[in-house]
Design an enzyme around this catalytic site. Structure first.
Site: not given
Ligand SMILES: *Cc1c(COP(=O)(O)O)cnc(C)c1O
Length: 400
Positions: A180, A201-202, A325
């Site tokens: 984040q 990345g996303h 999630c």
């Molecule tokens: C979204 C997120 C993840 C997981 O990342 P992905 O690329 O979706 O597997 C892990 N930790 C945090 C804090 C996230 O916000």
């Protein structure tokens, strides 16, 4: 009006990232492991991406950057590596927070089943861990401390440089889930004494399905994916070159424009916080100042977060209740309950995660709609009636 306010779940692909993705899909289809010309030009794209990423977090050397399938894989690999390597030296204790992402918590649970001992620290009510708690949790047999940079649900920013210094002093490895934080907060792995760091990345306008594990030179990684010798033998599988190249330019764009972008997002966040403050028996969760620029997490007593979310969606407002999630389960967020927010308040929580595309007009629209939707559900809730007539006690004060 349509308002996308769920950027902590995922962000849209930026134009820069999209252009890079298309350019690579069209022009770089070689396997970077092939020795022929086509392979080698693709390898150059990969090298370039590694250099860009290293620059963004001030890694000493681009070879400290490993590309993964996302943040989850990077988190898994960091924890499993430290545990497996240091167990051989008798170090079978790990320290983390009870408010981490499930990519951390579920990996820790797996290690516990294998005989590791895990200390789950509880943060203070503002969502931030007391650094002295971290110091006191470290033992002779501690292998690793893993503390997230900033929380995905309520935005609290952890004291990363302080924890890094303690881990360095105690000779314990330090990993941080910076999914984040990347492109939202300044990251300097050397100055902050970070040994391993995860990104995705996303979460910063790059593509989905690609992530990054930074591991300082000297850290031994253990494979999660076995096979070929890609990524210096530490992550098998033909790499997603277009995705990685697009992720790298997205990260660079985010980091280059961080100050300007984030001061704008911070102002939108504070406008939203100001606008929700007058809703009685409601509260902001997480530290009001030391929080992610775009995060607003709010609890409303007497209503269900899911009802609010779905109703707001009908008005074109896209946000989240708890994390995406866990949105399929109706358990209250482990993050909010983990930091001491009462279960009743955690049930009625919404997360807005803003970004540069949001506008003041959108924020004002969100404020108006949240007021009306909260009133609507409170007026037809038997639970709220109990609170109103005193049969049940409020768990949030009337005014902040
Ligand atoms: C979204 C997120 C993840 C997981 O990342 P992905 O690329 O979706 O597997 C892990 N930790 C945090 C804090 C996230 O916000």
């Amino acid at each position: 009006m349509r308002v996308y306010a769920d950027n902590a779940a995922t962000t849209y692909l930026s134009k820069t990232a999209r252009d890079k993705l298309i350019e690579c899909l069209d022009n770089y289809n070689g396997n970077p492991n092939s020795l022929h010309t086509d392979g080698q030009r693709t390898q150059e794209i990969l090298d370039e991406a590694r250099e860009i990423v290293a620059g963004c977090i001030n890694a000493k050397n681009p070879n400290e950057i490993y590309f993964t399938s996302g943040g989850s894989e990077a988190d898994n690999q960091a924890l499993l590596s430290a545990a497996r390597v240091l167990a051989a030296k008798g170090k079978k204790h790990l320290v983390t927070l009870n408010i981490e992402h499930h990519a951390i918590l579920h990996t820790m649970a797996k290690l516990e089943k294998e005989g590791f001992e895990v200390t789950y620290l509880k943060p203070q009510l503002n969502g931030i861990v007391d650094v002295e708690d971290v110091r006191n949790a470290i033992r002779e047999d501690t292998a690793l401390v893993s503390v997230m940079f900033a929380n995905n649900e309520m935005g609290a920013i952890q004291p990363i440089p302080e924890i890094g210094a303690i881990c360095k002093e105690k000779g314990v490895l330090f990993h941080t889930d910076a999914v984040q934080a990347a492109a939202h907060l300044p990251i300097d792995v050397q100055a902050m004494n970070i040994d391993m760091l995860s990104m995705s990345g996303h979460k910063f306008h790059g593509p989905k399905g690609v992530g990054i594990l930074y591991a300082r030179n000297g850290i031994r990684l253990v494979n999660v994916i076995e096979g070929g010798a890609q990524e210096r033998g530490k992550r098998a599988g033909t790499v997603n070159v277009p995705g990685i190249a697009a992720m790298a330019v997205a990260l660079k764009e985010g980091c280059d424009n961080m100050e300007v972008n984030m001061s704008k997002v911070r102002a939108l966040r504070d406008r939203l916080i100001e606008g929700l403050k007058d809703i009685p028996y409601s509260q902001l969760n997480g530290d009001p100042v030391r929080r992610l620029p775009g995060n607003v997490n709010w609890s409303f007593e007497g209503v269900e977060g899911e009802s609010l979310l779905l109703h707001l969606d009908m008005y074109g407002i896209e946000c989240s209740s708890g994390s995406a999630c866990t949105s399929e389960s109706l358990d209250p967020s482990h993050v909010l309950t983990g930091m001491g927010v009462p279960v009743e308040a955690a049930h009625g929580s919404l997360r807005f995660s803003l970004d540069i595309e949001n506008t003041e007009e959108q924020i004002d629209y969100v404020i108006e709609k949240v007021h009306s939707v909260v009133n609507y559900y409170r007026n037809m809730s038997p639970y709220w009636e109990d609170l109103e007539n005193g049969t049940r006690e409020h768990c949030i004060p009337e005014h902040m």
